[in-house]
Scaffold this motif. Structure first.
Motif, short mmCIF file in Angstrom:
data_model
loop_
_atom_site.label_atom_id
_atom_site.label_comp_id
_atom_site.label_asym_id
_atom_site.label_seq_id
_atom_site.Cartn_x
_atom_site.Cartn_y
_atom_site.Cartn_z
N ASP A 106 0.86 -1.18 0.00
CA ASP A 106 0.00 0.00 0.00
C ASP A 106 0.89 1.23 0.00
N ASN A 107 0.70 2.16 -0.92
CA ASN A 107 1.59 3.31 -1.08
C ASN A 107 0.76 4.59 -0.97
N LEU A 108 0.90 5.31 0.14
CA LEU A 108 0.08 6.49 0.40
C LEU A 108 0.96 7.74 0.50
N HIS A 109 0.45 8.85 0.00
CA HIS A 109 1.16 10.12 0.10
C HIS A 109 0.17 11.17 0.60
N TRP A 110 0.50 11.77 1.76
CA TRP A 110 -0.41 12.74 2.38
C TRP A 110 0.25 14.12 2.41
N VAL A 111 -0.55 15.14 2.09
CA VAL A 111 -0.19 16.52 2.36
C VAL A 111 -0.88 16.90 3.66
N LEU A 112 -0.11 17.34 4.65
CA LEU A 112 -0.65 17.60 5.97
C LEU A 112 -0.86 19.09 6.22
N SER A 113 -1.99 19.42 6.84
CA SER A 113 -2.16 20.69 7.54
C SER A 113 -2.01 20.38 9.02
N ALA A 114 -2.24 21.36 9.88
CA ALA A 114 -2.03 21.13 11.31
C ALA A 114 -2.94 20.05 11.87
N LYS A 115 -4.13 19.87 11.30
CA LYS A 115 -5.10 18.93 11.86
C LYS A 115 -5.59 17.88 10.86
N LYS A 116 -5.36 18.09 9.57
CA LYS A 116 -5.95 17.21 8.58
C LYS A 116 -4.91 16.67 7.62
N LYS A 117 -5.31 15.66 6.86
CA LYS A 117 -4.48 15.13 5.78
C LYS A 117 -5.25 15.24 4.48
N TYR A 118 -4.50 15.42 3.39
CA TYR A 118 -5.08 15.51 2.06
C TYR A 118 -4.34 14.53 1.17
N PRO A 119 -4.90 13.33 0.95
CA PRO A 119 -4.19 12.32 0.15
C PRO A 119 -4.01 12.77 -1.29
N LEU A 120 -2.80 12.55 -1.82
CA LEU A 120 -2.56 12.78 -3.24
C LEU A 120 -2.96 11.54 -4.01
N PRO A 121 -3.86 11.67 -5.00
CA PRO A 121 -4.24 10.50 -5.79
C PRO A 121 -3.03 9.86 -6.46
N HIS A 122 -2.98 8.55 -6.43
CA HIS A 122 -1.83 7.84 -6.97
C HIS A 122 -1.62 8.14 -8.45
#
Length: 548
Positions: A81-97
């Motif tokens: 499983d290969n996940l990439h997240w852009v983080l803010s202070a409280k949330k994550k925003y997954p980058l579509p593969h």
């Protein structure tokens, strides 16, 4: 007359990491009757090896095609499983593969301990007749009268801090070789000398670095997903760039860490504190809650890429692996390219020795690297790091991503972006706001000394300090008033500490706690005055990473 004994070999390799061990194995495969030894400054093979790690097995497949069947520990956990997240202070925003360039896929890769891989490689090397000497630090380069490299000498043992010989004093050992390979890893102290002596960086960009900090955690089995790989960018960094990783490895364990590029300008930044803060992000904390931290370490990482690869061969020797800088920064991988470089160097050394040549330049090695898949891979990503350094995390990631996609389509941007040495980037203390880092809670975040304890770091205390200063007045005369003493923050092990001292005009002095040093080399890289010179301590000193 030197009191040191000498031993002759066909090939001497400085460093028992992936590159050095791959070179030793390949050399014996090609020249089984030739002699080769590997010097390793750690107490054992793997003791100083630190990496995430997600490993591309491409070089392993070439070197030892039956590695999986032969019990190599790196084959235990394939990436699922290969996940990439852009983080803010409280949330994550997954980058579509689908947005990610194909070369960033981890299909077919494995996650595990690079140290354990090296231990296994050492067993394979010894089975072929390679002599491995752990606990022996190469401290000096030896030269022939014509200036070519003759070999190396190990450091003396049993020298007191004041330079006198203790009762157990033993002089170092000279190892002479037809060729000597330097596989010291990022910012090797002998490699630094070779670059200066032979002007190996005359035609390349300066090498740039990141500092990587890592912990191992045992976590709740219900939260463990073997083979899951997570990378993050964004929070908590806002005045530097880098990101985090969290790899689900074997036995309900996760390897997690944080990388900060060392070109940051804010002297108040502490990479260690940024890592501790990152673990409090809700998405990361949810994985770690209820778990237990079991190990800690840190290491500098080459980030210059293809344009920072120096001249690789010189009379009597060659640079291989991270001594040369073959890390693919966007992929966060370098062991496969390091191993391949060692294999290519070994093949050309064996060919030269078979032809009766010694101590000349391995002319075929550099062209072989520059026409190999190492070059193909690194050219694909050559603008990724400098794009982020120039444009920042968000825009730079976009520019670098577009360039990688274009190169995938064989139409890359018609430029090669440049680098600037990391030590030149620091701003004055008054031009940046101090950072108030939260205190560690002892559950998710910890202090430096507690962390160093988990690295099993140990040095003989009564020995010369291996973190040397060119000018002892610089820390308090320049670094402290201009940059707020950045060495006390960029060091991830609490080595550098400013303490009160009425005898100093500044009222303080720099105390060097050398026994804490985890051999990351960050001080040698980031010191704004380049006043710190890292040299090897007694062999066997430093961290003892069990599973990193």
């Amino acid at each position: 007359m030197s009191e040191r004994e000498s031993m002759p070999y066909d090939l001497v390799i400085v460093g028992g990491g992936p590159a050095g061990l791959a070179a030793a194995i390949r050399f014996k495969q090609v020249a089984p009757d030739a002699s080769v030894c590997v010097l390793e400054k750690g107490s054992e093979i793997g003791a100083h090896i630190l990496s995430g790690a997600v490993v591309d097995p491409k070089a392993l497949d070439e070197l030892l095609p039956t590695w999986k069947a032969d019990g190599c520990p790196m084959g235990e956990v394939p990436v699922t499983d290969n996940l990439h997240w852009v983080l803010s202070a409280k949330k994550k925003y997954p980058l579509p593969h689908l947005m990610m360039p194909p070369l960033l896929s981890n299909n077919g890769n494995f996650t595990g301990s690079l140290g354990n891989l090296c231990r296994w490689l050492a067993e394979q090397a010894e089975g072929l007749g390679v002599e491995i000497f752990p606990g022996f630090a190469a401290a000096e380069i030896l030269f022939h009268d014509d200036g070519s490299v003759k070999g190396v000498a190990t450091g003396d043992m049993g020298v007191a801090r004041d330079g006198t010989h203790k009762a157990d004093y033993q002089p170092g050992l000279e190892l002479h070789a037809g060729y000597t390979f330097f596989a010291e890893g990022a910012r090797g102290h002998l490699t630094k000398e070779l670059k200066r002596i032979f002007d190996l960086e005359a035609k390349c960009e300066p090498q740039v670095y990141g500092i990587g900090l890592k912990e191992l955690w045992d976590i709740d089995p219900a939260k463990h997903v073997p083979g899951r790989v997570i990378h993050t960018q964004g929070w908590p960094l806002n005045d530097a760039w880098g990101g985090g990783f969290l790899y689900h490895q074997a036995n309900n364990q996760v390897a997690l860490g944080f990388v900060v590029a060392l070109d940051y300008s804010n002297p108040w930044i502490s990479p260690f504190e940024e890592f501790q803060r990152w673990k409090h992000h809700p998405e990361i904390a949810a994985i770690l809650q209820g778990g237990r931290r079991v190990s800690y370490g840190a290491r500098a990482i080459n980030e210059g890429g293809w344009q920072s690869v120096p001249q690789l061969a010189f009379p009597g020797g060659a640079l291989i692996g991270c001594s040369a800088g073959f890390v693919n920064v966007p992929r966060i991988k370098g062991s496969h390219t390091a191993m391949k470089s060692g294999m290519l160097a070994a093949e050309h050394a064996a060919e030269a020795l078979a032809a009766g040549r010694k101590s000349d330049v391995l002319e075929g090695y550099e062209p072989a690297v520059r026409s190999s898949w190492i070059a193909d891979e690194l050219k694909m990503v050559k603008n990724a790091e400098p794009a982020v350094a120039k444009f920042g995390g968000t825009l730079g990631t976009l520019v670098g991503g577009i360039d990688m996609w274009m190169r995938t389509l064989k139409i890359g941007l018609p430029i090669t972006m440049k680098h600037h040495a990391d030590h030149k980037s620091l701003w004055r203390r008054d031009l940046k706001q101090p950072i108030a880092y939260p205190k560690p809670d002892g559950v998710l975040s910890f202090d430096k000394l507690t962390s160093v304890f988990l690295s099993n770091t140990n040095h003989e205390e009564d020995q010369p300090i291996h973190l040397t200063l060119k000018d002892a007045d610089v820390p308090t005369a320049i670094n402290l008033p201009l940059y707020a003493g950045p060495e006390q923050r960029y060091c991830p092990a609490g080595v550098y500490e400013f303490v009160e001292d009425a005898a100093d005009p500044s009222g303080q002095r720099l105390q060097i706690n050398a026994q804490n040093c985890v051999h990351c080399k960050t001080c040698d890289i980031k010191d704004p005055t380049q006043n710190i010179n890292w040299v090897v301590p007694e062999g066997g000193g430093g961290p003892n990473y069990p599973n990193m």
